[in-house]
Write a protein that holds these residues in place. Structure first.
Motif, PDB file in Angstrom:
ATOM      1  N   SER A 129      -0.152   5.898   7.702  1.00 34.67           N
ATOM      2  CA  SER A 129      -0.876   6.032   6.604  1.00 34.67           C
ATOM      3  C   SER A 129      -1.205   7.554   6.282  1.00 34.67           C
ATOM      4  O   SER A 129      -1.993   8.158   6.847  1.00 34.67           O
ATOM      5  N   GLY A 142      -0.703   6.109   1.007  1.00 32.83           N
ATOM      6  CA  GLY A 142      -1.784   5.128   0.719  1.00 32.83           C
ATOM      7  C   GLY A 142      -2.812   5.329   0.047  1.00 32.83           C
ATOM      8  O   GLY A 142      -3.893   4.512   0.119  1.00 32.83           O
ATOM      9  N   VAL A 180      -2.353   0.275  -1.416  1.00 34.86           N
ATOM     10  CA  VAL A 180      -2.234  -0.465  -0.279  1.00 34.86           C
ATOM     11  C   VAL A 180      -1.115  -1.401  -0.243  1.00 34.86           C
ATOM     12  O   VAL A 180      -0.091  -1.460   0.373  1.00 34.86           O
ATOM     13  N   SER A 200      -8.982  -3.710   3.739  1.00 34.20           N
ATOM     14  CA  SER A 200      -7.597  -3.299   3.989  1.00 34.20           C
ATOM     15  C   SER A 200      -6.937  -4.483   4.545  1.00 34.20           C
ATOM     16  O   SER A 200      -5.773  -4.841   4.069  1.00 34.20           O
TER      17      SER A 200
END
Length: 154
Positions: free
Chosen positions: A21, A82, A94, A130
């Motif tokens: 990420s 992200g 995301v 998430s």
């Protein structure tokens, strides 16, 4: 597709490729202090993957870029943008990060991949937020790859 969900460290997963990420790559990587997944990767992989991704220039929000895995025993690292320039993950960033990473994974025929919870750390979102978005996104993706979604736990 339904990913396997595990609690642990992404760097301990027996996979071919891992997802990092990352950010939009606008600020030079060497000016940042990688945290979370990126920090753990840098500590074990060395600088090479970050030098490579830095040379790729700005990454559109939600897009993915592939690099070598440095000193790690993976075939590659896929870095996803992200979080936006305000260090904030959005539902779009995301979802699109998952889709972009899976496009590379499917194109390269990687068989096993591990994802962190994109946006749950430096993206200033919680793990559940998430996790739920990522599960929903995976549900709409077709792939022969085995995906592991890693919920960090020491």
């Amino acid at each position: 597709m339904k990913p396997n969900v595990v609690f642990g460290n992404i760097l301990d997963q027996p996979v071919d490729v891992i997802v990092n990420s990352w950010n939009r790559n606008i600020i030079p990587w060497w000016l940042l202090i990688p945290q979370g997944v990126s920090g753990a990767i840098k500590k074990q992989a060395g600088l090479q993957p970050f030098v490579e991704v830095g040379r790729m220039g700005a990454i559109p929000l939600g897009e993915a870029r592939e690099t070598s895995s440095g000193k790690l025993d993976y075939q590659a690292i896929i870095h996803v943008a992200g979080i936006n320039m305000c260090w904030f993950a959005t539902e779009y960033s995301v979802r699109r990060s998952v889709e972009s990473a899976m496009e590379i994974i499917n194109a390269k025929n990687y068989k096993r991949v591990a994802f962190p919870l994109i946006g749950s750390g430096s993206g200033n979102r919680g793990q559940e937020w998430s996790f739920n978005i990522m599960l929903d996104t995976f549900d709409g993706i077709d792939s022969d790859s085995e995906v592991t979604l890693v919920r960090y736990k020491k």
